[in-house]
Design a protein around this motif. Structure first.
Motif: not given
Ligand code: AMP
Length: 181
Positions: A101, A125, A129-130, A132
């Motif tokens: 993200e 946790d 966006t998915g 990761t």
């Molecule tokens: P994504 O790849 O965009 O799904 O981001 C997920 C990863 O980023 C996870 O490992 C989360 O711990 C971290 N993350 C993304 N956005 C946030 C948020 N708003 N608050 C806490 N952690 C986040």
């Protein structure tokens, strides 16, 4: 008063506006982890749909996915496999680039972390966006895992990550949703 699981656990999450950069509402789970009752309840709820699934291994994404993934693995009597930022794992690895993200990065898994055909559940946790989780699913599939599910405490549904992972054929379990980023 009988709170729903979602309301009960949601009240233990701390939100930090504009961290790590402006516009991001950082959902801090350390306050949930520090609450013994909430931590246990969250782990119980995450594993609930997978209790009879005979999971061989839980894969946790660095770093908060390690804390939850270890507890989930214990609960399911499964092994634990770490997915780490590049350069941290000591043995032979496979690597994938993924978008976050807030940025771009690479992560790795030990090539022998999962045996071909083993049933694996992915844990982190939060799904935004998915990017990761998608990278993690790719790594697991590359080493022959049967990714039978994934679970996250928090979903940010407006960012579409859970849908992205479901489209890959991997069921997604989340415990609560927050609007926005
Ligand atoms: P994504 O790849 O965009 O799904 O981001 C997920 C990863 O980023 C996870 O490992 C989360 O711990 C971290 N993350 C993304 N956005 C946030 C948020 N708003 N608050 C806490 N952690 C986040």
């Amino acid at each position: 008063m009988n709170l729903t699981v979602t309301d009960d656990l949601m009240a233990t999450i701390r939100t930090i506006p504009n961290y790590p950069k402006p516009g991001i509402m950082f959902r801090d789970i350390t306050t949930l982890l520090g609450n013994a009752r909430a931590f246990r309840r969250a782990v119980d709820e995450l594993v609930h749909p997978f209790a009879g699934a005979k999971i061989d291994k839980v894969a946790g994404i660095e770093a908060r996915g390690f804390i939850l993934g270890g507890a989930v693995a214990h609960q399911l009597s499964a092994g634990f496999v770490p997915i780490r930022k590049k350069g941290k794992l000591p043995h032979d690895t496979v690597r994938v680039a993924y978008s976050l993200e807030y940025g771009l990065d690479e992560m790795e898994i030990h090539r022998d972390g999962v045996s071909p055909g083993e049933k694996v559940m992915l844990v982190d946790d939060l799904i935004a966006t998915g990017g990761t989780a998608e990278g993690a699913v790719k790594l697991l599939k590359q080493i022959g895992a049967d990714v039978v599910g994934s679970c996250f405490i928090i979903d940010l549904p407006e960012l579409g990550g859970a849908q992205k992972i479901r489209k890959l054929g991997v069921p997604v379990r989340t415990l609560m949703e927050f609007a926005g980023h």
